[in-house]
Design a protein around this motif. Structure first.
Motif, PDB file in Angstrom:
ATOM      1  N   ARG A  91      44.469  64.431  49.434  1.00  0.00           N
ATOM      2  CA  ARG A  91      43.820  63.144  49.181  1.00  0.00           C
ATOM      3  C   ARG A  91      43.973  62.731  47.718  1.00  0.00           C
ATOM      4  N   ALA A  92      44.013  63.736  46.815  1.00  0.00           N
ATOM      5  CA  ALA A  92      44.130  63.418  45.392  1.00  0.00           C
ATOM      6  C   ALA A  92      45.479  62.788  45.054  1.00  0.00           C
ATOM      7  N   LEU A  93      46.484  63.008  45.927  1.00  0.00           N
ATOM      8  CA  LEU A  93      47.803  62.433  45.670  1.00  0.00           C
ATOM      9  C   LEU A  93      47.784  60.906  45.705  1.00  0.00           C
ATOM     10  N   TRP A  94      46.760  60.338  46.375  1.00  0.00           N
ATOM     11  CA  TRP A  94      46.696  58.886  46.507  1.00  0.00           C
ATOM     12  C   TRP A  94      46.175  58.202  45.246  1.00  0.00           C
ATOM     13  N   ASN A  95      45.495  58.938  44.410  1.00  0.00           N
ATOM     14  CA  ASN A  95      44.869  58.334  43.230  1.00  0.00           C
ATOM     15  C   ASN A  95      45.916  57.716  42.308  1.00  0.00           C
ATOM     16  N   GLU A  96      45.683  56.446  41.954  1.00  0.00           N
ATOM     17  CA  GLU A  96      46.508  55.660  41.034  1.00  0.00           C
ATOM     18  C   GLU A  96      47.873  55.271  41.605  1.00  0.00           C
ATOM     19  N   LYS A  97      48.089  55.488  42.891  1.00  0.00           N
ATOM     20  CA  LYS A  97      49.313  54.964  43.507  1.00  0.00           C
ATOM     21  C   LYS A  97      49.188  53.448  43.650  1.00  0.00           C
ATOM     22  N   THR A 123      60.508  62.144  50.957  1.00  0.00           N
ATOM     23  CA  THR A 123      61.244  61.901  49.709  1.00  0.00           C
ATOM     24  C   THR A 123      60.788  60.584  49.112  1.00  0.00           C
ATOM     25  N   PRO A 124      60.776  60.461  47.803  1.00  0.00           N
ATOM     26  CA  PRO A 124      60.332  59.223  47.154  1.00  0.00           C
ATOM     27  C   PRO A 124      61.225  58.051  47.537  1.00  0.00           C
ATOM     28  N   PRO A 125      60.636  56.861  47.693  1.00  0.00           N
ATOM     29  CA  PRO A 125      61.432  55.681  48.020  1.00  0.00           C
ATOM     30  C   PRO A 125      62.179  55.176  46.788  1.00  0.00           C
ATOM     31  N   ALA A 126      63.106  54.260  47.031  1.00  0.00           N
ATOM     32  CA  ALA A 126      63.874  53.695  45.919  1.00  0.00           C
ATOM     33  C   ALA A 126      62.967  52.944  44.949  1.00  0.00           C
ATOM     34  N   ALA A 127      61.838  52.422  45.455  1.00  0.00           N
ATOM     35  CA  ALA A 127      60.937  51.643  44.594  1.00  0.00           C
ATOM     36  C   ALA A 127      60.320  52.495  43.495  1.00  0.00           C
ATOM     37  N   GLY A 128      60.235  53.829  43.718  1.00  0.00           N
ATOM     38  CA  GLY A 128      59.709  54.689  42.677  1.00  0.00           C
ATOM     39  C   GLY A 128      58.525  55.531  43.114  1.00  0.00           C
ATOM     40  N   GLY A 129      58.227  56.561  42.331  1.00  0.00           N
ATOM     41  CA  GLY A 129      57.187  57.517  42.675  1.00  0.00           C
ATOM     42  C   GLY A 129      55.781  56.960  42.652  1.00  0.00           C
ATOM     43  N   GLU A 130      55.553  55.856  41.967  1.00  0.00           N
ATOM     44  CA  GLU A 130      54.202  55.300  41.914  1.00  0.00           C
ATOM     45  C   GLU A 130      53.781  54.699  43.249  1.00  0.00           C
ATOM     46  N   TYR A 131      54.746  54.525  44.161  1.00  0.00           N
ATOM     47  CA  TYR A 131      54.437  53.993  45.501  1.00  0.00           C
ATOM     48  C   TYR A 131      54.542  55.078  46.564  1.00  0.00           C
ATOM     49  N   PHE A 132      54.641  56.338  46.148  1.00  0.00           N
ATOM     50  CA  PHE A 132      54.996  57.426  47.053  1.00  0.00           C
ATOM     51  C   PHE A 132      53.896  58.474  47.135  1.00  0.00           C
ATOM     52  N   VAL A 133      53.536  58.835  48.393  1.00  0.00           N
ATOM     53  CA  VAL A 133      52.632  59.955  48.645  1.00  0.00           C
ATOM     54  C   VAL A 133      53.384  60.958  49.502  1.00  0.00           C
ATOM     55  N   ASP A 134      53.417  62.204  49.040  1.00  0.00           N
ATOM     56  CA  ASP A 134      54.169  63.244  49.724  1.00  0.00           C
ATOM     57  C   ASP A 134      53.595  63.496  51.125  1.00  0.00           C
ATOM     58  N   ALA A 135      54.477  63.559  52.138  1.00  0.00           N
ATOM     59  CA  ALA A 135      54.047  63.792  53.517  1.00  0.00           C
ATOM     60  C   ALA A 135      53.463  65.188  53.666  1.00  0.00           C
ATOM     61  N   LEU A 136      52.597  65.348  54.669  1.00  0.00           N
ATOM     62  CA  LEU A 136      51.990  66.646  54.947  1.00  0.00           C
ATOM     63  C   LEU A 136      53.038  67.610  55.500  1.00  0.00           C
ATOM     64  N   ARG A 158      53.541  60.233  59.545  1.00  0.00           N
ATOM     65  CA  ARG A 158      54.111  58.932  59.907  1.00  0.00           C
ATOM     66  C   ARG A 158      53.002  57.981  60.373  1.00  0.00           C
ATOM     67  N   GLY A 159      52.026  58.537  61.102  1.00  0.00           N
ATOM     68  CA  GLY A 159      50.908  57.706  61.533  1.00  0.00           C
ATOM     69  C   GLY A 159      50.104  57.165  60.353  1.00  0.00           C
ATOM     70  N   VAL A 160      49.861  58.020  59.349  1.00  0.00           N
ATOM     71  CA  VAL A 160      49.127  57.565  58.159  1.00  0.00           C
ATOM     72  C   VAL A 160      49.932  56.499  57.422  1.00  0.00           C
ATOM     73  N   ASP A 161      51.238  56.731  57.300  1.00  0.00           N
ATOM     74  CA  ASP A 161      52.103  55.735  56.649  1.00  0.00           C
ATOM     75  C   ASP A 161      52.011  54.399  57.391  1.00  0.00           C
ATOM     76  N   ASN A 162      52.124  54.461  58.716  1.00  0.00           N
ATOM     77  CA  ASN A 162      52.084  53.228  59.513  1.00  0.00           C
ATOM     78  C   ASN A 162      50.752  52.502  59.379  1.00  0.00           C
ATOM     79  N   LEU A 163      49.655  53.254  59.452  1.00  0.00           N
ATOM     80  CA  LEU A 163      48.349  52.583  59.440  1.00  0.00           C
ATOM     81  C   LEU A 163      48.031  52.001  58.055  1.00  0.00           C
TER      82      LEU A 163
END
Length: 270
Positions: free
Chosen positions: A199-205, A221-234, A242-247
């Motif tokens: 959960r801490a990975l979401w802070n400041e994204k 893997t991080p998207p092309a937009a950059g790591g500030e928009y990226f949360v590592d998958a479980l 994928r469900g969390v990403d979608n929702l």
């Protein structure tokens, strides 16, 4: 002198006089016990209903406090929660409405009400129907300025619908926290959505890039937009991730909170 009648006269006497191993007596005893047990369970459920509602409300308040970073062990839940302003939000317009009482409006019940919800054609979150209205919470700092907004989110993972909250800072773009309070994902895998380290990975994204395009993603893997928009998958929980990403992308998009966040960013909500 007449002979005395020894036959039992009443129904209870006739029942007690029956042999203990008779089928009729066994069935009568079994049915009676079942009826008695069901009456006790029903009475207990009715008697405990107010306590259950109280516990559900307290659990909801704790989760909102936690996702906003306003909870510590020993916190007076009721007093701390008084600092949050609940508002019923119309999703399509991004505006608050006085049509409903925010203290009692039930988002989950509204999603099942055809008059308050709509069936989704584009449904990446896998929720089927979406309420037209949701309850959001504003948290202000000591000077009275808007500090955070707490937004309910939900969507399907691997085995269950995950219900939670996302806290967004006053810039309408920076995530402060994400927390789920109800799900049935696989223990040790998908259930790691509850792990404080994840959960801490979401802070400041960030949700959106400088062009206003939604970029936040949960991936391996991080998207092309950059790591500030990226949360590592479980790890080991691809479908839950994928469900969390979608929702999250659904609720932060045009069908979700994008109209509200645009108004917040423009200063239309103070």
């Amino acid at each position: 002198m007449s002979e005395q009648n020894s036959e039992p006269q009443g129904p209870i006497q006739r029942f007690l006089a029956m042999p203990n191993d008779s089928v009729a007596k066994t069935l009568i005893v079994a049915v009676s016990l079942c009826l008695l047990a069901s009456m006790i369970v029903s009475a207990a459920a009715v008697a405990l209903r107010p306590k259950q509602a109280e516990n559900q409300l307290r659990d909801k308040q704790v989760n909102i406090l936690q996702v906003a970073g306003a909870y510590e062990e020993g916190t007076d839940i009721g007093a701390a929660f008084d600092a949050f302003e609940p508002h019923v939000l119309e999703l399509a317009t991004g505006q608050f409405t006085d049509q409903f009482d925010p203290q009692s409006f039930d988002d989950r019940a509204a999603a099942d009400d055809p008059e308050l919800s709509r069936e989704l054609e584009d449904d990446p979150a896998g929720i089927g129907r979406q309420s037209d209205y949701v309850t959001v919470y504003l948290l202000r700092d000591d000077a009275g300025a808007l500090d955070k907004v707490i937004l309910p989110i939900y969507g399907y993972g691997l085995w269950s619908t995950l219900y939670g909250y996302i806290a967004v800072e006053e810039d309408a773009n920076t995530i402060f926290g994400l927390q789920f309070y109800d799900h049935a994902e696989t223990p040790g895998l998908g259930a790691e959505v509850d792990n404080p380290r994840w959960r801490a990975l979401w802070n400041e994204k960030k949700l959106y890039d400088e062009n206003g395009e939604l970029q936040i993603t949960v991936a391996k893997t991080p998207p092309a937009a950059g790591g500030e928009y990226f949360v590592d998958a479980l790890s080991g929980a691809t479908l839950t991730s994928r469900g969390v990403d979608n929702l999250v992308r659904f609720w932060m998009g045009e069908q979700g909170y994008a109209p509200f966040l645009e108004r917040l960013k423009a200063g239309d909500i103070e």
